[in-house]
Design a protein around this motif. Sequence first.
Motif, PDB file in Angstrom:
ATOM      1  N   MET A   1       0.841  -1.189   0.000  1.00  0.00           N
ATOM      2  CA  MET A   1       0.000   0.000   0.000  1.00  0.00           C
ATOM      3  C   MET A   1       0.881   1.246   0.000  1.00  0.00           C
ATOM      4  O   MET A   1       1.983   1.237   0.546  1.00  0.00           O
ATOM      5  N   ALA A   2       0.400   2.284  -0.640  1.00  0.00           N
ATOM      6  CA  ALA A   2       1.092   3.573  -0.652  1.00  0.00           C
ATOM      7  C   ALA A   2       0.042   4.668  -0.507  1.00  0.00           C
ATOM      8  O   ALA A   2      -1.159   4.427  -0.670  1.00  0.00           O
ATOM      9  N   MET A   3       0.502   5.876  -0.206  1.00  0.00           N
ATOM     10  CA  MET A   3      -0.419   6.999  -0.028  1.00  0.00           C
ATOM     11  C   MET A   3      -0.017   8.156  -0.930  1.00  0.00           C
ATOM     12  O   MET A   3       1.166   8.454  -1.078  1.00  0.00           O
ATOM     13  N   LEU A   4      -1.026   8.821  -1.505  1.00  0.00           N
ATOM     14  CA  LEU A   4      -0.827  10.070  -2.233  1.00  0.00           C
ATOM     15  C   LEU A   4      -1.597  11.143  -1.483  1.00  0.00           C
ATOM     16  O   LEU A   4      -2.816  11.045  -1.309  1.00  0.00           O
ATOM     17  N   LEU A   5      -0.896  12.169  -1.021  1.00  0.00           N
ATOM     18  CA  LEU A   5      -1.492  13.213  -0.200  1.00  0.00           C
ATOM     19  C   LEU A   5      -1.537  14.528  -0.974  1.00  0.00           C
ATOM     20  O   LEU A   5      -0.521  14.982  -1.500  1.00  0.00           O
ATOM     21  N   VAL A   6      -2.727  15.129  -1.022  1.00  0.00           N
ATOM     22  CA  VAL A   6      -2.949  16.334  -1.819  1.00  0.00           C
ATOM     23  C   VAL A   6      -3.285  17.487  -0.882  1.00  0.00           C
ATOM     24  O   VAL A   6      -4.285  17.431  -0.158  1.00  0.00           O
ATOM     25  N   PRO A   7      -2.483  18.561  -0.871  1.00  0.00           N
ATOM     26  CA  PRO A   7      -2.720  19.673   0.055  1.00  0.00           C
ATOM     27  C   PRO A   7      -3.826  20.591  -0.435  1.00  0.00           C
ATOM     28  O   PRO A   7      -4.448  20.351  -1.478  1.00  0.00           O
ATOM     29  N   GLY A   8      -4.054  21.678   0.303  1.00  0.00           N
ATOM     30  CA  GLY A   8      -5.071  22.646  -0.059  1.00  0.00           C
ATOM     31  C   GLY A   8      -4.469  23.927  -0.601  1.00  0.00           C
ATOM     32  O   GLY A   8      -3.277  23.998  -0.930  1.00  0.00           O
ATOM     33  N   PHE A   9      -5.288  24.948  -0.660  1.00  0.00           N
ATOM     34  CA  PHE A   9      -4.921  26.260  -1.184  1.00  0.00           C
ATOM     35  C   PHE A   9      -3.717  26.839  -0.440  1.00  0.00           C
ATOM     36  O   PHE A   9      -3.721  26.949   0.778  1.00  0.00           O
ATOM     37  N   MET A  10      -2.687  27.201  -1.184  1.00  0.00           N
ATOM     38  CA  MET A  10      -1.461  27.822  -0.672  1.00  0.00           C
ATOM     39  C   MET A  10      -0.815  27.006   0.445  1.00  0.00           C
ATOM     40  O   MET A  10      -0.284  27.541   1.421  1.00  0.00           O
ATOM     41  N   LEU A  11      -0.847  25.692   0.259  1.00  0.00           N
ATOM     42  CA  LEU A  11      -0.201  24.771   1.188  1.00  0.00           C
ATOM     43  C   LEU A  11       0.643  23.785   0.389  1.00  0.00           C
ATOM     44  O   LEU A  11       0.455  23.601  -0.813  1.00  0.00           O
ATOM     45  N   ASP A  12       1.573  23.134   1.082  1.00  0.00           N
ATOM     46  CA  ASP A  12       2.419  22.143   0.430  1.00  0.00           C
ATOM     47  C   ASP A  12       2.552  20.920   1.329  1.00  0.00           C
ATOM     48  O   ASP A  12       1.732  20.726   2.240  1.00  0.00           O
ATOM     49  N   ALA A  13       3.566  20.099   1.099  1.00  0.00           N
ATOM     50  CA  ALA A  13       3.698  18.844   1.823  1.00  0.00           C
ATOM     51  C   ALA A  13       3.805  19.029   3.337  1.00  0.00           C
ATOM     52  O   ALA A  13       3.479  18.113   4.107  1.00  0.00           O
ATOM     53  N   ASP A  14       4.232  20.203   3.785  1.00  0.00           N
ATOM     54  CA  ASP A  14       4.350  20.444   5.225  1.00  0.00           C
ATOM     55  C   ASP A  14       3.013  20.289   5.942  1.00  0.00           C
ATOM     56  O   ASP A  14       2.993  20.006   7.141  1.00  0.00           O
ATOM     57  N   LEU A  15       1.913  20.450   5.228  1.00  0.00           N
ATOM     58  CA  LEU A  15       0.590  20.257   5.829  1.00  0.00           C
ATOM     59  C   LEU A  15       0.494  18.916   6.535  1.00  0.00           C
ATOM     60  O   LEU A  15      -0.150  18.799   7.586  1.00  0.00           O
ATOM     61  N   TRP A  16       1.136  17.898   5.967  1.00  0.00           N
ATOM     62  CA  TRP A  16       0.985  16.523   6.441  1.00  0.00           C
ATOM     63  C   TRP A  16       2.103  16.090   7.385  1.00  0.00           C
ATOM     64  O   TRP A  16       2.167  14.925   7.763  1.00  0.00           O
ATOM     65  N   ARG A  17       2.972  17.018   7.764  1.00  0.00           N
ATOM     66  CA  ARG A  17       4.197  16.691   8.499  1.00  0.00           C
ATOM     67  C   ARG A  17       3.950  15.840   9.742  1.00  0.00           C
ATOM     68  O   ARG A  17       4.710  14.899  10.026  1.00  0.00           O
ATOM     69  N   ASP A  18       2.915  16.168  10.503  1.00  0.00           N
ATOM     70  CA  ASP A  18       2.678  15.471  11.766  1.00  0.00           C
ATOM     71  C   ASP A  18       1.652  14.352  11.648  1.00  0.00           C
ATOM     72  O   ASP A  18       1.348  13.692  12.646  1.00  0.00           O
ATOM     73  N   VAL A  19       1.128  14.146  10.448  1.00  0.00           N
ATOM     74  CA  VAL A  19       0.136  13.085  10.226  1.00  0.00           C
ATOM     75  C   VAL A  19       0.790  11.822   9.688  1.00  0.00           C
ATOM     76  O   VAL A  19       0.517  10.707  10.152  1.00  0.00           O
ATOM     77  N   VAL A  20       1.670  11.996   8.721  1.00  0.00           N
ATOM     78  CA  VAL A  20       2.229  10.858   7.998  1.00  0.00           C
ATOM     79  C   VAL A  20       2.990   9.867   8.878  1.00  0.00           C
ATOM     80  O   VAL A  20       2.850   8.642   8.703  1.00  0.00           O
ATOM     81  N   PRO A  21       3.821  10.316   9.851  1.00  0.00           N
ATOM     82  CA  PRO A  21       4.553   9.316  10.651  1.00  0.00           C
ATOM     83  C   PRO A  21       3.648   8.286  11.325  1.00  0.00           C
ATOM     84  O   PRO A  21       4.021   7.115  11.443  1.00  0.00           O
ATOM     85  N   ALA A  22       2.474   8.706  11.752  1.00  0.00           N
ATOM     86  CA  ALA A  22       1.552   7.786  12.426  1.00  0.00           C
ATOM     87  C   ALA A  22       0.857   6.847  11.448  1.00  0.00           C
ATOM     88  O   ALA A  22       0.187   5.903  11.878  1.00  0.00           O
ATOM     89  N   LEU A  23       1.015   7.077  10.149  1.00  0.00           N
ATOM     90  CA  LEU A  23       0.387   6.226   9.137  1.00  0.00           C
ATOM     91  C   LEU A  23       1.416   5.425   8.347  1.00  0.00           C
ATOM     92  O   LEU A  23       1.105   4.857   7.309  1.00  0.00           O
ATOM     93  N   SER A  24       2.635   5.357   8.855  1.00  0.00           N
ATOM     94  CA  SER A  24       3.725   4.739   8.095  1.00  0.00           C
ATOM     95  C   SER A  24       3.463   3.268   7.773  1.00  0.00           C
ATOM     96  O   SER A  24       3.974   2.754   6.779  1.00  0.00           O
ATOM     97  N   GLU A  25       2.666   2.588   8.609  1.00  0.00           N
ATOM     98  CA  GLU A  25       2.398   1.165   8.348  1.00  0.00           C
ATOM     99  C   GLU A  25       1.592   0.958   7.070  1.00  0.00           C
ATOM    100  O   GLU A  25       1.523  -0.168   6.551  1.00  0.00           O
ATOM    101  N   PHE A  26       0.986   2.029   6.562  1.00  0.00           N
ATOM    102  CA  PHE A  26       0.184   1.900   5.352  1.00  0.00           C
ATOM    103  C   PHE A  26       0.973   2.236   4.093  1.00  0.00           C
ATOM    104  O   PHE A  26       0.401   2.388   3.019  1.00  0.00           O
ATOM    105  N   GLY A  27       2.274   2.339   4.250  1.00  0.00           N
ATOM    106  CA  GLY A  27       3.125   2.497   3.084  1.00  0.00           C
ATOM    107  C   GLY A  27       3.721   3.880   2.951  1.00  0.00           C
ATOM    108  O   GLY A  27       3.393   4.796   3.702  1.00  0.00           O
ATOM    109  N   PRO A  28       4.620   4.036   1.971  1.00  0.00           N
ATOM    110  CA  PRO A  28       5.291   5.328   1.774  1.00  0.00           C
ATOM    111  C   PRO A  28       4.324   6.396   1.276  1.00  0.00           C
ATOM    112  O   PRO A  28       3.307   6.102   0.648  1.00  0.00           O
TER     113      PRO A  28
END
Length: 232
Positions: A1-28
Amino acid sequence: MAMLLVPGFMLDADLWRDVVPALSEFGPATYADLSQDASIPAMARRALSEAPSKFVLLGFSMGGYVAREIVRHAADRVTALILIATSARGDSDVELNRKAAIAGQAGSAVFKGLSRTAVVSSLHPDNAERVDIVARIQAAGQRLGGDVFRRQSLIDRRDERDDLKTIRCPTLVIAGEQDRLRSRTEALELQQGIAGSDFEIIEHTGHMVPMEAPQRLAAVIGEWLEQQRAGY
């Protein structure tokens, strides 16, 4: 499994900084870049060109529009869809007037950075003094700059409510408890329009759910993905 994360208006990958580590078991995680294109379809095509062959798709706010476009382009590649603090409605009259005002100004001169007032309006009232969150949002705006602000501000968002029935993948709709930018009604329209979808509210959050409550958001997503993996 892998994840594709899409941010919102005037945001970038930093939006997900504190979310992704807790979801690492679901793939890169792969992060969509919405800074290069001037339409939702173009953003979706770019994201797909850089995405894994199959993935769980997360879309936040404007990224929810891009995520649904991705599903329309490549439904066979999306194993599950998670829509956070977003809507299926088209531009309101207020939004159309704002776009007209921005379109009438030359170049990127319209952008002076994201004001504290604008940023705070996206937060739960109890988070209005969270200088860490305000600073992160403003920093993303500065990184992206005036040209991106202009492009993203002028993007057309069509009313997709009649098209939601075409989404067939497992879907979770998530709303912030006190989101002042996207109403509970809009979130419920998504959930009711997508057959078999689930709905969750993240308490004590405004619009910026991934920054205001990353651990609670990750827990809700992780539990739901576990259920999908187990075939529930």
